[in-house]
Design a protein around this motif. Structure first.
Motif, mmCIF file in Angstrom:
data_model
loop_
_atom_site.group_PDB
_atom_site.id
_atom_site.type_symbol
_atom_site.label_atom_id
_atom_site.label_comp_id
_atom_site.label_asym_id
_atom_site.label_seq_id
_atom_site.Cartn_x
_atom_site.Cartn_y
_atom_site.Cartn_z
ATOM 1 N N GLY A 2 0.767 -1.210 0.054
ATOM 2 C CA GLY A 2 -0.051 0.038 0.070
ATOM 3 C C GLY A 2 0.692 1.296 -0.037
ATOM 4 O O GLY A 2 2.151 1.198 -0.198
ATOM 5 N N THR A 3 0.026 2.341 0.299
ATOM 6 C CA THR A 3 0.856 3.541 0.388
ATOM 7 C C THR A 3 0.540 4.412 1.870
ATOM 8 O O THR A 3 -0.686 4.387 2.087
ATOM 9 N N ILE A 4 1.638 4.975 2.242
ATOM 10 C CA ILE A 4 1.593 5.691 3.417
ATOM 11 C C ILE A 4 1.426 7.074 2.917
ATOM 12 O O ILE A 4 2.452 7.688 2.242
ATOM 13 N N PHE A 5 0.681 7.998 3.541
ATOM 14 C CA PHE A 5 0.518 9.456 3.341
ATOM 15 C C PHE A 5 1.205 10.133 4.502
ATOM 16 O O PHE A 5 1.126 9.609 5.608
ATOM 17 N N VAL A 6 2.116 11.090 3.916
ATOM 18 C CA VAL A 6 2.965 11.676 4.946
ATOM 19 C C VAL A 6 2.500 13.353 4.813
ATOM 20 O O VAL A 6 2.638 13.958 3.684
ATOM 21 N N ALA A 7 2.091 13.971 5.886
ATOM 22 C CA ALA A 7 1.742 15.100 6.026
ATOM 23 C C ALA A 7 3.132 15.778 6.480
ATOM 24 O O ALA A 7 3.870 15.784 7.508
ATOM 25 N N TYR A 97 -5.187 5.024 1.714
ATOM 26 C CA TYR A 97 -3.751 4.906 2.308
ATOM 27 C C TYR A 97 -3.861 3.842 3.577
ATOM 28 O O TYR A 97 -4.811 3.640 4.193
ATOM 29 N N GLU A 98 -2.630 3.260 3.668
ATOM 30 C CA GLU A 98 -2.368 2.497 4.742
ATOM 31 C C GLU A 98 -2.699 3.263 6.069
ATOM 32 O O GLU A 98 -3.460 2.674 7.256
ATOM 33 N N TYR A 99 -2.082 4.120 6.120
ATOM 34 C CA TYR A 99 -2.101 5.191 7.447
ATOM 35 C C TYR A 99 -1.498 6.604 7.068
ATOM 36 O O TYR A 99 -0.871 6.767 6.049
ATOM 37 N N VAL A 100 -1.744 7.303 7.797
ATOM 38 C CA VAL A 100 -1.160 8.756 7.884
ATOM 39 C C VAL A 100 -0.050 8.859 8.815
ATOM 40 O O VAL A 100 -0.162 8.462 9.943
ATOM 41 N N VAL A 101 1.111 9.410 8.549
ATOM 42 C CA VAL A 101 2.287 9.839 9.471
ATOM 43 C C VAL A 101 2.233 11.276 9.496
ATOM 44 O O VAL A 101 2.307 12.095 8.373
ATOM 45 N N MET A 102 2.142 11.901 10.509
ATOM 46 C CA MET A 102 2.156 13.216 10.676
ATOM 47 C C MET A 102 3.069 13.455 12.176
ATOM 48 O O MET A 102 2.893 12.627 13.151
ATOM 49 N N GLY A 103 3.279 14.844 12.451
ATOM 50 C CA GLY A 103 4.032 15.157 13.693
ATOM 51 C C GLY A 103 2.932 15.667 14.599
ATOM 52 O O GLY A 103 1.956 15.881 14.290
ATOM 53 N N ALA A 104 3.280 15.116 16.060
ATOM 54 C CA ALA A 104 2.853 15.645 17.137
ATOM 55 C C ALA A 104 3.328 16.672 17.693
ATOM 56 O O ALA A 104 4.323 16.285 18.382
ATOM 57 N N VAL A 105 2.569 17.815 17.619
ATOM 58 C CA VAL A 105 3.211 19.106 17.993
ATOM 59 C C VAL A 105 2.485 19.432 19.452
ATOM 60 O O VAL A 105 1.352 19.586 19.581
#
Length: 135
Positions: A2-7, A97-105
């Motif tokens: 699959g594909t991972i979405f990166v913010a 998308y398999e999942y979204v990766v993003m920063g936790a600020v």
């Protein structure tokens, strides 16, 4: 796979998020879709794209990735929030998308009011799993 979405977000944090996602993709065999919305009117779209591509080449050259940097209108009449643009990019894609990766600020209460959280907005969609990277 699959594909991972990166913010791909704020300049001081985005490289760490992309590095993490690239390592995850390399280990799992997933592709990456890296998405960024132009932050300011004078921000260079090409420079942001080049920065992301260089990070990917350095960290995980074997990973297939698409980098999209969306140009933003800055007039009052057409300004759409970055939160909405990010959610639309996730939900309106033909990709599951398999999942979204993003920063936790971490934000103070005042910052939470004046700068709405993109992370919170994506989590509230409940449409796709989200992996948060502490930055």
């Amino acid at each position: 796979m699959g594909t991972i979405f990166v913010a791909y977000g704020e300049p001081e944090r985005r490289t760490a998020v992309l590095e993490f996602a690239a390592r995850q993709a390399s280990a799992s065999g997933h592709d990456l879709f890296v998405y960024h919305v132009q932050e300011t009117e004078d921000a260079s779209i090409d420079a942001v794209r080049e920065e992301a591509e260089e990070t990917l080449e350095r960290v995980a050259p074997d990973v297939s990735a698409e980098v999209v940097v969306e140009e933003r209108e800055f007039s009052d009449d057409t300004n759409v929030s970055p939160n909405k643009r990010l959610i639309d990019a996730i939900l309106e894609s033909n990709e599951e998308y398999e999942y979204v990766v993003m920063g936790a600020v971490e934000r103070t209460a005042v910052e939470g009011i004046t700068h709405p959280s993109m992370t919170k907005a994506v989590l509230e969609t409940r449409a796709v799993p989200v992996m948060l990277v502490p930055v």
